[in-house]
Design a protein around this motif. Sequence first.
Motif, mmCIF file in Angstrom:
data_model
loop_
_atom_site.group_PDB
_atom_site.id
_atom_site.type_symbol
_atom_site.label_atom_id
_atom_site.label_comp_id
_atom_site.label_asym_id
_atom_site.label_seq_id
_atom_site.Cartn_x
_atom_site.Cartn_y
_atom_site.Cartn_z
ATOM 1 N N VAL A 133 35.821 44.727 48.283
ATOM 2 C CA VAL A 133 34.674 45.454 48.612
ATOM 3 C C VAL A 133 34.817 46.714 47.681
ATOM 4 C CG1 VAL A 133 33.760 47.200 50.292
ATOM 5 C CG2 VAL A 133 34.049 44.583 50.955
ATOM 6 N N ILE A 134 36.228 47.380 47.789
ATOM 7 C CA ILE A 134 36.451 48.637 46.886
ATOM 8 C C ILE A 134 36.228 48.216 45.387
ATOM 9 C CG2 ILE A 134 38.312 49.961 46.317
ATOM 10 C CD1 ILE A 134 38.986 50.009 49.051
ATOM 11 N N ARG A 135 36.602 47.348 44.922
ATOM 12 C CA ARG A 135 36.536 47.042 43.686
ATOM 13 C C ARG A 135 34.959 46.977 43.231
ATOM 14 N NH1 ARG A 135 40.103 45.037 39.991
ATOM 15 N NH2 ARG A 135 42.371 44.985 40.651
ATOM 16 N N LYS A 136 34.197 46.418 44.028
ATOM 17 C CA LYS A 136 32.797 46.214 43.763
ATOM 18 C C LYS A 136 32.018 47.571 43.847
ATOM 19 C CE LYS A 136 28.353 43.724 44.977
ATOM 20 N NZ LYS A 136 27.990 42.913 45.906
ATOM 21 N N LYS A 137 32.359 48.383 44.962
ATOM 22 C CA LYS A 137 32.083 49.400 45.095
ATOM 23 C C LYS A 137 32.131 50.618 43.937
ATOM 24 C CE LYS A 137 29.966 51.541 48.582
ATOM 25 N NZ LYS A 137 28.760 50.956 49.337
ATOM 26 N N PHE A 138 33.533 50.542 43.525
ATOM 27 C CA PHE A 138 33.652 51.561 42.385
ATOM 28 C C PHE A 138 33.811 50.997 41.048
ATOM 29 C CE2 PHE A 138 35.019 53.752 46.340
ATOM 30 C CZ PHE A 138 34.492 54.941 45.982
ATOM 31 N N ASN A 139 33.256 49.657 40.950
ATOM 32 C CA ASN A 139 33.617 49.086 39.414
ATOM 33 C C ASN A 139 34.750 49.446 38.724
ATOM 34 O OD1 ASN A 139 32.212 47.639 37.409
ATOM 35 N ND2 ASN A 139 31.633 49.411 36.453
ATOM 36 N N LEU A 140 35.759 49.056 39.326
ATOM 37 C CA LEU A 140 37.039 49.202 38.852
ATOM 38 C C LEU A 140 37.325 47.997 37.814
ATOM 39 C CD1 LEU A 140 39.446 49.662 42.181
ATOM 40 C CD2 LEU A 140 38.238 51.164 41.018
ATOM 41 N N LEU A 141 38.354 48.570 36.614
ATOM 42 C CA LEU A 141 38.710 47.701 35.815
ATOM 43 C C LEU A 141 39.261 46.133 36.354
ATOM 44 C CD1 LEU A 141 40.604 49.912 33.242
ATOM 45 C CD2 LEU A 141 38.171 49.260 33.166
ATOM 46 N N PRO A 142 38.900 45.056 35.730
ATOM 47 C CA PRO A 142 39.277 43.954 36.008
ATOM 48 C C PRO A 142 40.786 43.656 35.619
ATOM 49 C CG PRO A 142 38.047 43.681 34.135
ATOM 50 C CD PRO A 142 38.093 45.101 34.317
ATOM 51 N N GLU A 143 41.705 44.396 36.174
ATOM 52 C CA GLU A 143 43.091 44.077 36.022
ATOM 53 C C GLU A 143 43.902 44.198 37.400
ATOM 54 O OE1 GLU A 143 45.629 47.328 34.629
ATOM 55 O OE2 GLU A 143 43.700 47.863 33.316
ATOM 56 N N GLU A 144 45.015 43.791 37.539
ATOM 57 C CA GLU A 144 45.790 43.988 38.852
ATOM 58 C C GLU A 144 45.910 45.264 38.988
ATOM 59 O OE1 GLU A 144 48.714 40.641 39.956
ATOM 60 O OE2 GLU A 144 48.762 40.170 37.802
ATOM 61 N N VAL A 145 46.196 45.490 40.614
ATOM 62 C CA VAL A 145 46.500 46.768 40.808
ATOM 63 C C VAL A 145 47.646 46.507 41.979
ATOM 64 C CG1 VAL A 145 44.318 47.733 40.641
ATOM 65 C CG2 VAL A 145 44.761 46.696 42.806
ATOM 66 N N SER A 146 48.330 47.666 41.935
ATOM 67 C CA SER A 146 49.486 47.574 43.096
ATOM 68 C C SER A 146 48.884 48.524 44.245
ATOM 69 C CB SER A 146 50.777 48.149 42.654
ATOM 70 O OG SER A 146 50.797 49.440 42.043
ATOM 71 N N ILE A 147 49.116 48.227 45.487
ATOM 72 C CA ILE A 147 48.662 49.006 46.572
ATOM 73 C C ILE A 147 49.538 49.826 47.166
ATOM 74 C CG2 ILE A 147 46.972 49.116 48.543
ATOM 75 C CD1 ILE A 147 45.698 46.414 47.201
ATOM 76 N N THR A 259 48.323 66.071 58.281
ATOM 77 C CA THR A 259 48.645 64.558 58.537
ATOM 78 C C THR A 259 47.467 63.643 58.133
ATOM 79 O OG1 THR A 259 49.939 65.296 60.708
ATOM 80 C CG2 THR A 259 49.494 62.829 60.275
ATOM 81 N N GLN A 260 47.859 62.787 57.157
ATOM 82 C CA GLN A 260 46.865 61.909 56.775
ATOM 83 C C GLN A 260 47.350 60.443 56.581
ATOM 84 O OE1 GLN A 260 45.756 63.354 52.726
ATOM 85 N NE2 GLN A 260 43.881 64.427 53.455
ATOM 86 N N ILE A 261 46.371 59.276 56.587
ATOM 87 C CA ILE A 261 46.703 58.181 55.895
ATOM 88 C C ILE A 261 46.349 58.173 54.728
ATOM 89 C CG2 ILE A 261 46.237 55.522 55.879
ATOM 90 C CD1 ILE A 261 47.962 56.354 58.197
ATOM 91 N N TYR A 262 47.163 58.074 53.693
ATOM 92 C CA TYR A 262 47.071 58.517 52.240
ATOM 93 C C TYR A 262 47.444 57.206 51.454
ATOM 94 C CZ TYR A 262 47.682 60.174 47.505
ATOM 95 O OH TYR A 262 47.603 60.579 46.243
ATOM 96 N N GLY A 263 46.671 56.814 50.679
ATOM 97 C CA GLY A 263 46.851 55.676 49.620
ATOM 98 C C GLY A 263 46.179 55.486 48.473
ATOM 99 N N ASN A 264 46.787 54.857 47.262
ATOM 100 C CA ASN A 264 46.214 54.597 46.129
ATOM 101 C C ASN A 264 46.288 53.200 45.627
ATOM 102 O OD1 ASN A 264 46.116 57.619 45.030
ATOM 103 N ND2 ASN A 264 48.479 57.379 45.793
ATOM 104 N N TYR A 265 45.263 52.875 44.643
ATOM 105 C CA TYR A 265 45.472 51.610 43.843
ATOM 106 C C TYR A 265 45.945 52.331 42.614
ATOM 107 C CZ TYR A 265 42.413 48.696 46.766
ATOM 108 O OH TYR A 265 41.769 48.074 47.783
ATOM 109 N N TRP A 266 47.084 51.465 42.076
ATOM 110 C CA TRP A 266 47.689 51.823 40.718
ATOM 111 C C TRP A 266 47.379 50.487 39.936
ATOM 112 C CZ3 TRP A 266 49.348 56.531 39.583
ATOM 113 C CH2 TRP A 266 49.742 57.406 40.825
ATOM 114 N N TYR A 267 46.836 50.943 38.384
ATOM 115 C CA TYR A 267 46.658 49.700 37.614
ATOM 116 C C TYR A 267 48.113 49.414 37.109
ATOM 117 C CZ TYR A 267 41.553 50.485 37.130
ATOM 118 O OH TYR A 267 40.453 50.799 37.329
ATOM 119 N N LYS A 268 48.361 47.985 36.842
ATOM 120 C CA LYS A 268 49.624 47.538 36.510
ATOM 121 C C LYS A 268 49.818 47.646 35.072
ATOM 122 C CE LYS A 268 50.755 44.609 40.517
ATOM 123 N NZ LYS A 268 51.215 43.265 41.019
#
Length: 277
Positions: A133-147, A259-268
Amino acid sequence: MLNTFEYLIKKIESAEIIESPFPFILITNFLKKEHFQEIINLSEVNISANDVDELLENLKDAGFEHQPHPGTLQNINSYKKFRKGKKVVSRQVQGTRGVNVVEAGGLAVRLSDEPPIIKELNNIFRAPEMEKVIRKKFNLLPEEVSIDCGLHKYLHGYEISPHPDTKEKALTWMLNINPDPESHDKDYHTHFCKFSESYKYLESLWESIPELQRHWVPWDWAETNYLQKENNSLTIFSPSNSSLHAVRAYYDDLRYQRTQIYGNYWYKTTKAPLNNV
């Protein structure tokens, strides 16, 4: 997939993207009321103390570990000295792309021993269904990510001046789960910014020279367009040349902490240029 928080995927899927000051999603009342209340009532979320030494000890006992994080000091001893009034030296602050413009240095901690509800919430952000869902929403690059994601607390002094994030980062999300009932009035929330007119050229510069890494900039180079102060609110954005955001947490953290739930996708495979650090 069996997960209590599956409903959050649909919330993100149906959310409208806000275009100003840069594209991002904002969802208020993100968690169901009963889930939010359960989380902010956790003993791990409600940590208090009479002084900073006791606070750090109580955080450790609750399962929090020092989290190296941009805008924070590299070690706990340096942070204790800062709390006692010693001036922060910029080279002691985590981050390599503009820490000389910050005026303080805080501390971030991350919960390592997660209670079941936090583990399940973090797992929904890691789920393949959410990533789709997120990839489609933000049109992310088609490469693997670490979460990567977790429950973080940010203590007094935490500061990152306006910055767009590095090119290795594909996505960031922040969910406010502050136990303080007056948290919306506190001076520790994330600023969503745009460049002041005199400095808008930097966006064009980064666009025209892709090998340049994006840097932090002084506070007076930017203007706050939105402040994420609502509790139980989620923001998500994909870094770009215009995605300026910042935090300056100057507050009394002995009773409640940011206090937060904080996260990232990182391109590999996307790497930052080594000559711009």
